[in-house]
Design a protein around this motif. Sequence first.
Motif, PDB file in Angstrom:
ATOM      1  N   LEU A   1      32.036  20.235 -54.262  1.00 40.98           N
ATOM      2  CA  LEU A   1      31.431  19.122 -53.544  1.00 40.98           C
ATOM      3  C   LEU A   1      32.168  17.818 -53.844  1.00 40.98           C
ATOM      4  N   ILE A   2      32.505  17.101 -52.803  1.00 45.18           N
ATOM      5  CA  ILE A   2      33.080  15.765 -52.956  1.00 45.18           C
ATOM      6  C   ILE A   2      31.935  14.783 -52.722  1.00 45.18           C
ATOM      7  N   THR A   3      31.205  14.528 -53.767  1.00 46.46           N
ATOM      8  CA  THR A   3      30.017  13.685 -53.680  1.00 46.46           C
ATOM      9  C   THR A   3      30.399  12.208 -53.635  1.00 46.46           C
ATOM     10  N   LYS A   4      29.511  11.397 -53.122  1.00 47.12           N
ATOM     11  CA  LYS A   4      29.696   9.955 -53.188  1.00 47.12           C
ATOM     12  C   LYS A   4      29.509   9.526 -54.645  1.00 47.12           C
ATOM     13  N   GLN A   5      30.319   8.566 -55.058  1.00 48.12           N
ATOM     14  CA  GLN A   5      30.344   8.082 -56.433  1.00 48.12           C
ATOM     15  C   GLN A   5      30.768   9.182 -57.418  1.00 48.12           C
ATOM     16  N   ASN A   6      31.599  10.095 -56.943  1.00 51.97           N
ATOM     17  CA  ASN A   6      32.089  11.142 -57.845  1.00 51.97           C
ATOM     18  C   ASN A   6      33.084  10.565 -58.842  1.00 51.97           C
TER      19      ASN A   6
ATOM     20  N   PRO B   1      42.178  34.856 -57.205  1.00 53.17           N
ATOM     21  CA  PRO B   1      40.749  35.155 -57.287  1.00 53.17           C
ATOM     22  C   PRO B   1      39.866  34.099 -56.626  1.00 53.17           C
ATOM     23  N   PHE B   2      40.336  32.844 -56.559  1.00 53.81           N
ATOM     24  CA  PHE B   2      39.492  31.753 -56.062  1.00 53.81           C
ATOM     25  C   PHE B   2      40.063  31.150 -54.768  1.00 53.81           C
ATOM     26  N   ASN B   3      39.238  31.125 -53.741  1.00 55.50           N
ATOM     27  CA  ASN B   3      39.574  30.411 -52.509  1.00 55.50           C
ATOM     28  C   ASN B   3      38.767  29.122 -52.504  1.00 55.50           C
ATOM     29  N   ILE B   4      39.436  28.011 -52.754  1.00 55.96           N
ATOM     30  CA  ILE B   4      38.746  26.747 -53.015  1.00 55.96           C
ATOM     31  C   ILE B   4      38.688  25.888 -51.759  1.00 55.96           C
ATOM     32  N   THR B   5      37.485  25.380 -51.473  1.00 56.13           N
ATOM     33  CA  THR B   5      37.277  24.476 -50.341  1.00 56.13           C
ATOM     34  C   THR B   5      36.591  23.215 -50.840  1.00 56.13           C
ATOM     35  N   LEU B   6      37.102  22.065 -50.443  1.00 61.49           N
ATOM     36  CA  LEU B   6      36.437  20.796 -50.754  1.00 61.49           C
ATOM     37  C   LEU B   6      35.398  20.516 -49.675  1.00 61.49           C
TER      38      LEU B   6
ATOM     39  N   SER C   1      41.268  14.083 -47.776  1.00 65.81           N
ATOM     40  CA  SER C   1      42.141  15.053 -48.422  1.00 65.81           C
ATOM     41  C   SER C   1      42.364  14.649 -49.861  1.00 65.81           C
ATOM     42  N   LEU C   2      42.596  15.653 -50.692  1.00 66.13           N
ATOM     43  CA  LEU C   2      42.816  15.406 -52.110  1.00 66.13           C
ATOM     44  C   LEU C   2      43.648  16.542 -52.671  1.00 66.13           C
ATOM     45  N   MET C   3      44.746  16.188 -53.308  1.00 63.63           N
ATOM     46  CA  MET C   3      45.604  17.169 -53.967  1.00 63.63           C
ATOM     47  C   MET C   3      45.998  18.308 -53.018  1.00 63.63           C
ATOM     48  N   GLY C   4      46.222  17.941 -51.746  1.00 61.27           N
ATOM     49  CA  GLY C   4      46.662  18.932 -50.776  1.00 61.27           C
ATOM     50  C   GLY C   4      45.554  19.679 -50.075  1.00 61.27           C
ATOM     51  N   TYR C   5      44.295  19.373 -50.397  1.00 59.64           N
ATOM     52  CA  TYR C   5      43.152  20.043 -49.781  1.00 59.64           C
ATOM     53  C   TYR C   5      42.558  19.166 -48.690  1.00 59.64           C
ATOM     54  N   GLU C   6      42.214  19.758 -47.581  1.00 54.84           N
ATOM     55  CA  GLU C   6      41.435  19.085 -46.547  1.00 54.84           C
ATOM     56  C   GLU C   6      39.956  19.339 -46.838  1.00 54.84           C
ATOM     57  N   CYS C   7      39.138  18.366 -46.528  1.00 55.72           N
ATOM     58  CA  CYS C   7      37.710  18.483 -46.818  1.00 55.72           C
ATOM     59  C   CYS C   7      36.951  18.979 -45.599  1.00 55.72           C
ATOM     60  N   GLU C   8      36.030  19.907 -45.802  1.00 59.09           N
ATOM     61  CA  GLU C   8      35.179  20.421 -44.733  1.00 59.09           C
ATOM     62  C   GLU C   8      33.776  19.853 -44.864  1.00 59.09           C
ATOM     63  N   CYS C   9      33.089  19.751 -43.728  1.00 55.05           N
ATOM     64  CA  CYS C   9      31.695  19.327 -43.738  1.00 55.05           C
ATOM     65  C   CYS C   9      30.824  20.522 -44.120  1.00 55.05           C
TER      66      CYS C   9
ATOM     67  N   ILE D   1      22.103   9.928 -56.633  1.00 54.28           N
ATOM     68  CA  ILE D   1      21.335  11.033 -56.045  1.00 54.28           C
ATOM     69  C   ILE D   1      20.893  10.671 -54.631  1.00 54.28           C
ATOM     70  N   TYR D   2      20.399   9.446 -54.467  1.00 55.27           N
ATOM     71  CA  TYR D   2      19.948   9.002 -53.146  1.00 55.27           C
ATOM     72  C   TYR D   2      21.097   9.054 -52.140  1.00 55.27           C
ATOM     73  N   GLU D   3      22.275   8.592 -52.554  1.00 54.80           N
ATOM     74  CA  GLU D   3      23.415   8.561 -51.640  1.00 54.80           C
ATOM     75  C   GLU D   3      23.905   9.971 -51.292  1.00 54.80           C
ATOM     76  N   ASN D   4      23.554  10.947 -52.124  1.00 53.00           N
ATOM     77  CA  ASN D   4      24.004  12.324 -51.902  1.00 53.00           C
ATOM     78  C   ASN D   4      22.857  13.265 -51.521  1.00 53.00           C
ATOM     79  N   HIS D   5      21.761  12.692 -51.005  1.00 56.14           N
ATOM     80  CA  HIS D   5      20.574  13.512 -50.728  1.00 56.14           C
ATOM     81  C   HIS D   5      20.833  14.579 -49.652  1.00 56.14           C
ATOM     82  N   GLU D   6      21.834  14.377 -48.791  1.00 53.45           N
ATOM     83  CA  GLU D   6      22.121  15.369 -47.751  1.00 53.45           C
ATOM     84  C   GLU D   6      22.628  16.691 -48.336  1.00 53.45           C
ATOM     85  N   PHE D   7      23.149  16.634 -49.547  1.00 57.77           N
ATOM     86  CA  PHE D   7      23.611  17.862 -50.183  1.00 57.77           C
ATOM     87  C   PHE D   7      22.445  18.751 -50.640  1.00 57.77           C
TER      88      PHE D   7
END
Length: 319
Positions: free
Chosen positions: A7-12, A39-44, A53-61, A85-91
């Motif tokens: 998860l790329i959370t707000k205020q991470n 072993p790991f397929n990583i998605t942001l 994008s971060l470190m070559g990764y595109e972010c998905e909704c 927590i409030y800013e990330n309540h959609e998660f």
Amino acid sequence: MIETGLLITKQNRLLSIAAILDVFETVNKFYTNAGQENPFNITLLNTRDDEYSLMGYECECIDDTAPKDLVLIPAFNTDNIQQAIYENHEFLPWIINQYKTGAEIATFCTGAFLLGATGLLNGKVATTHVDACNGFASAFPAIKLKADKTVTEDGRLYTSGGATSTFHLLLHLIQKYCGADKAVRTAKFFAIDMDRDSQSYFSTFQPFHNHHDELVASAQQKIESNYGDSCTIEEIIKDIPASRRNIVRRFKQVTGITPIEYLQHTRIAAAKKLLEQTDKQMTEVIYTSGYNDPKAFRKIFRKSVGMTPTEYREKFQVS
């Protein structure tokens, strides 16, 4: 392959995200170099369908991504965790749904607050950054907080303590998914001590004064001014015009701990500072910190810090 969502959370805390990605990418590289499938397929993942994008990764909704086997929640880079927590309540509903469909959820440092807000940790054990534990306990009283632990696991839910404890949880997950040999190899690659299971000695007592309860503020001031006197909490707060029951109730409501716990934390913090910054004899450290029973002091110190006063001095004394 383990479908892994970070998860790329707000205020991470970017350092938290970078550490997680670095470790998992390193493990994947072990397999790639051996001619094996990663072993790991990583998605942001984030909550907005925008470019990121971060470190070559595109972010998905999160609304568009496939179900995950493992969900990772990084630390927050803020002192105002409730706002985060409030800013990330959609998660929150997404995390709950992922867990219900079989995903494992792992949080790092203060990321545990977001998992706590889902209610999934109620009745389960958890940890977080050692200096955030009082706030965590106050916000989530139904969670069995293990403040001294580096890593916890309970019902497909994982939490870690502060900062470098991230690596201990990552090693735990790698051992679970890839085996002990890969965990040991990773530990050696990143120079991680695998045998640390306590974070108590990293604790820094930070009294909470950002409130408007004058009675509690008065009690705090008396404790912080008189902790060095070997007297009881009743003697220290005896002049406050309120019943002991009322003081205790309001004090815990505001600070998250009782007056006697506050006194103990203050005294142990003073002892740790003396051990770090002075060459005072142990008996002088004990009495200056407000204790008159060396045996009781050593017992309380070890319980609070996770090591003896002598061990603490040897580890942290400024030369």
